[in-house]
Motif scaffolding. Sequence first.
Motif: not given
Length: 196
Positions: A169-170, A173-177, A185-186, A189, A195
């Motif tokens: 999902k990442h 482009g989905k928000n998986i945060k 996450w940091k 990212d 990606r």
Amino acid sequence: MKKVGLYFGTFNPIHSGHLIIGNHMVEFSDLDEVWFVITPQSPFKTKKSLLDNQHRYQMVLEATEAYDKLKPSRIEFNLPQPNYTVTTLAYLSEKYPNGYDFSLIMGEDNLKSFHKWKNYEVILENYSIHVYPRISDGKIAHQFLSHPKIFRVDDAPIMEISSTFIRKKHKEGKNIKPMLPPEVWKYMDEMNFYRN
């Protein structure tokens, strides 16, 4: 004697479900600590989606830093490949001969296939197993249902988050945060992981 639960996985990446399970096992069983044992990338199987060992270790370290009873472990990084759980357990017992009592942590789904593990009888003879519930098909072998060394940790939350889902999902482009500890996450990212 410190009772240590060994939670094996690729942790690619470690997510909130892993932390919730690890924390539940240490808070609601007889375990004093849970070690997240990061499975190394096999030199025989180069899986494109599997991050480098050091990056996965770093994410587990970041995720567990705020929890005194949860620890990252890269113990398997230096063991010959392919490696088996029974080998890791023997190595740990040699490395920590005094003051540690090691236990396996596994999901109910893994218990169903436990009889296929290399030297599973040796594992059961020398170590206990703490089992957390998972939604899965199939039956648990009769010999494991009432085994004196297999402990079900009841009321553990059933976590249906998976690292595979997060990566997929990442990439889309989905928000998986919300599924990841903020530190993970940091790091993910900043490093631009999963990606492509």
